[in-house]
Design a protein around this motif. Structure first.
Motif, PDB file in Angstrom:
ATOM      1  N   HIS A  42       0.816  -1.212   0.000  1.00 27.74           N
ATOM      2  CA  HIS A  42       0.000   0.000   0.000  1.00 27.74           C
ATOM      3  C   HIS A  42       0.854   1.269   0.000  1.00 27.74           C
ATOM      4  N   LEU A  43       2.167   1.126  -0.196  1.00 24.75           N
ATOM      5  CA  LEU A  43       3.064   2.273  -0.122  1.00 24.75           C
ATOM      6  C   LEU A  43       3.789   2.491  -1.444  1.00 24.75           C
ATOM      7  N   THR A  44       4.070   3.754  -1.722  1.00 25.17           N
ATOM      8  CA  THR A  44       4.943   4.077  -2.840  1.00 25.17           C
ATOM      9  C   THR A  44       6.396   3.968  -2.376  1.00 25.17           C
ATOM     10  N   GLU A  45       7.316   4.103  -3.309  1.00 26.40           N
ATOM     11  CA  GLU A  45       8.731   4.038  -2.947  1.00 26.40           C
ATOM     12  C   GLU A  45       9.102   5.167  -1.989  1.00 26.40           C
ATOM     13  N   GLU A  46       8.537   6.357  -2.221  1.00 24.92           N
ATOM     14  CA  GLU A  46       8.831   7.495  -1.351  1.00 24.92           C
ATOM     15  C   GLU A  46       8.280   7.268   0.056  1.00 24.92           C
ATOM     16  N   ASP A  47       7.070   6.716   0.128  1.00 21.01           N
ATOM     17  CA  ASP A  47       6.472   6.444   1.439  1.00 21.01           C
ATOM     18  C   ASP A  47       7.280   5.404   2.206  1.00 21.01           C
ATOM     19  N   TYR A  48       7.710   4.369   1.506  1.00 23.10           N
ATOM     20  CA  TYR A  48       8.473   3.318   2.185  1.00 23.10           C
ATOM     21  C   TYR A  48       9.832   3.835   2.654  1.00 23.10           C
ATOM     22  N   ALA A  49      10.451   4.697   1.846  1.00 17.18           N
ATOM     23  CA  ALA A  49      11.727   5.289   2.256  1.00 17.18           C
ATOM     24  C   ALA A  49      11.544   6.151   3.502  1.00 17.18           C
ATOM     25  N   LEU A  50      10.429   6.865   3.550  1.00 19.45           N
ATOM     26  CA  LEU A  50      10.129   7.679   4.728  1.00 19.45           C
ATOM     27  C   LEU A  50       9.932   6.802   5.952  1.00 19.45           C
ATOM     28  N   TYR A  51       9.214   5.705   5.782  1.00 21.93           N
ATOM     29  CA  TYR A  51       8.893   4.799   6.889  1.00 21.93           C
ATOM     30  C   TYR A  51      10.112   4.011   7.362  1.00 21.93           C
ATOM     31  N   ALA A  52      10.867   3.475   6.420  1.00 22.70           N
ATOM     32  CA  ALA A  52      11.941   2.544   6.771  1.00 22.70           C
ATOM     33  C   ALA A  52      13.292   3.207   6.969  1.00 22.70           C
ATOM     34  N   VAL A  53      13.465   4.421   6.438  1.00 21.85           N
ATOM     35  CA  VAL A  53      14.785   5.047   6.499  1.00 21.85           C
ATOM     36  C   VAL A  53      14.761   6.355   7.294  1.00 21.85           C
ATOM     37  N   GLN A  54      14.013   7.336   6.812  1.00 25.40           N
ATOM     38  CA  GLN A  54      14.107   8.675   7.396  1.00 25.40           C
ATOM     39  C   GLN A  54      13.628   8.718   8.846  1.00 25.40           C
ATOM     40  N   PHE A  55      12.414   8.256   9.088  1.00 25.98           N
ATOM     41  CA  PHE A  55      11.896   8.284  10.455  1.00 25.98           C
ATOM     42  C   PHE A  55      12.675   7.338  11.363  1.00 25.98           C
ATOM     43  N   HIS A  56      13.042   6.185  10.829  1.00 29.37           N
ATOM     44  CA  HIS A  56      13.822   5.229  11.625  1.00 29.37           C
ATOM     45  C   HIS A  56      15.168   5.827  12.020  1.00 29.37           C
ATOM     46  N   LEU A  57      15.808   6.515  11.092  1.00 33.68           N
ATOM     47  CA  LEU A  57      17.099   7.139  11.383  1.00 33.68           C
ATOM     48  C   LEU A  57      16.948   8.244  12.418  1.00 33.68           C
ATOM     49  N   PHE A  58      15.904   9.043  12.298  1.00 36.00           N
ATOM     50  CA  PHE A  58      15.672  10.128  13.255  1.00 36.00           C
ATOM     51  C   PHE A  58      15.459   9.578  14.668  1.00 36.00           C
ATOM     52  N   ILE A  59      14.584   8.592  14.798  1.00 37.58           N
ATOM     53  CA  ILE A  59      14.276   8.024  16.110  1.00 37.58           C
ATOM     54  C   ILE A  59      15.496   7.333  16.705  1.00 37.58           C
ATOM     55  N   THR A  60      16.211   6.581  15.879  1.00 41.57           N
ATOM     56  CA  THR A  60      17.389   5.868  16.361  1.00 41.57           C
ATOM     57  C   THR A  60      18.455   6.830  16.867  1.00 41.57           C
ATOM     58  N   CYS A  61      18.697   7.896  16.126  1.00 43.60           N
ATOM     59  CA  CYS A  61      19.719   8.871  16.532  1.00 43.60           C
ATOM     60  C   CYS A  61      19.334   9.570  17.830  1.00 43.60           C
ATOM     61  N   VAL A  62      18.086   9.996  17.935  1.00 43.45           N
ATOM     62  CA  VAL A  62      17.635  10.698  19.140  1.00 43.45           C
ATOM     63  C   VAL A  62      17.748   9.799  20.368  1.00 43.45           C
ATOM     64  N   LEU A  63      17.265   8.573  20.254  1.00 45.47           N
ATOM     65  CA  LEU A  63      17.301   7.663  21.400  1.00 45.47           C
ATOM     66  C   LEU A  63      18.725   7.238  21.742  1.00 45.47           C
ATOM     67  N   PHE A  64      19.544   7.037  20.730  1.00 51.19           N
ATOM     68  CA  PHE A  64      20.931   6.636  20.989  1.00 51.19           C
ATOM     69  C   PHE A  64      21.673   7.730  21.752  1.00 51.19           C
ATOM     70  N   LEU A  65      21.562   8.952  21.292  1.00 54.62           N
ATOM     71  CA  LEU A  65      22.259  10.055  21.953  1.00 54.62           C
ATOM     72  C   LEU A  65      21.705  10.320  23.350  1.00 54.62           C
ATOM     73  N   SER A  66      20.429  10.034  23.552  1.00 52.01           N
ATOM     74  CA  SER A  66      19.790  10.342  24.831  1.00 52.01           C
ATOM     75  C   SER A  66      20.090   9.316  25.914  1.00 52.01           C
ATOM     76  N   ARG A  67      20.187   8.045  25.535  1.00 48.74           N
ATOM     77  CA  ARG A  67      20.209   7.017  26.577  1.00 48.74           C
ATOM     78  C   ARG A  67      21.367   6.032  26.521  1.00 48.74           C
ATOM     79  N   GLU A  68      22.074   5.952  25.417  1.00 41.97           N
ATOM     80  CA  GLU A  68      23.054   4.876  25.280  1.00 41.97           C
ATOM     81  C   GLU A  68      24.154   4.960  26.328  1.00 41.97           C
TER      82      GLU A  68
END
Length: 229
Positions: A42-68
């Motif tokens: 149900h996703l376009t290539e742009e939507d999947y990139a947003l879901y699997a890459v951009q948002f994932h990278l943002f969340i991972t970076c924020v949580l890593f810097l905050s708690r690791e």
């Protein structure tokens, strides 16, 4: 005698730990894999990139810097050292662990502002709203971080297995429902709300366990007054 019995228990403890960690990793990877095979249709290539890459990278970076850093330091602590019951040491551990929250709020806010500035987004755009919603989801996870650290020190591996599995399943179901049943909703908002569902499950899971089962007293779980002494 006691020393030999402790040595005999080590293989059993290692087997117990390995079993739960393996199950946690399997479910945290397997559940998204199964749901992604349905969602990707149900996703376009742009939507999947947003879901699997951009948002994932943002969340991972924020949580890593905050708690690791706090995780690595606190995981090395032994709350039962010195032959004590662990109550006093747990309070000392949580004093440090709770510092992840103010630091995480600052990093989350700075990360959101940076993304909006870097991509030259308007604060009223839906993508910008999705970034702020993801930031809120990160804060929900950080609210549970002190209790996550405590649970790992107590080797409550079954708790982690249940909480992370339910949270992952909740995120996948929320994503699927919003995308399939509400096709008019902006995909970025749908992905962000699914991350909030994940963070909420983590928050309520760890808070619910320690508050409902009274593993430690409230003064030990929230040792804020003790900072003054």
């Amino acid at each position: 005698m006691s020393k030999s019995s402790e040595e005999g228990d080590r293989p059993a403890n290692l087997s117990h730990t390995f079993k739960y960690l393996l199950a946690t990793q399997f479910l945290s990877r397997g559940i998204p894999f199964i749901f992604n095979t349905w969602i990707v249709r149900h996703l376009t290539e742009e939507d999947y990139a947003l879901y699997a890459v951009q948002f994932h990278l943002f969340i991972t970076c924020v949580l890593f810097l905050s708690r690791e850093g706090f995780r690595r330091a606190c995981m090395r602590a032994d709350i039962y050292s010195g032959g004590s019951s662990g109550r006093g040491n747990a309070a000392k551990l949580l004093k440090v662990a709770w510092m992840t929250l103010p630091l995480g709020i600052i990093i989350t806010f700075a990360g959101c502002i940076f993304v909006l500035w870097w991509q030259e987004l308007s604060y009223s755009s839906q993508f910008a709203q999705a970034i702020w919603i993801n930031g809120f989801a990160c804060i929900l996870e950080l609210l549970a971080e002190p209790f996550y650290i405590l649970s790992q020190n107590l080797l409550l591996l079954k708790l982690r297995l249940v909480v992370e599995s339910v949270a992952t399943l909740s995120r996948c179901i929320t994503t699927y429902i919003l995308i399939v049943n509400l096709p008019g909703m902006e995909k970025a908002i749908a992905f962000a709300l699914s991350q909030v569902a994940f963070g909420a499950c983590v928050f309520f899971g760890y808070w619910g366990y320690f508050l409902l089962f009274h593993v430690y007293s409230s003064s030990d779980l929230f040792p804020f007054r003790k900072w003054r002494h």
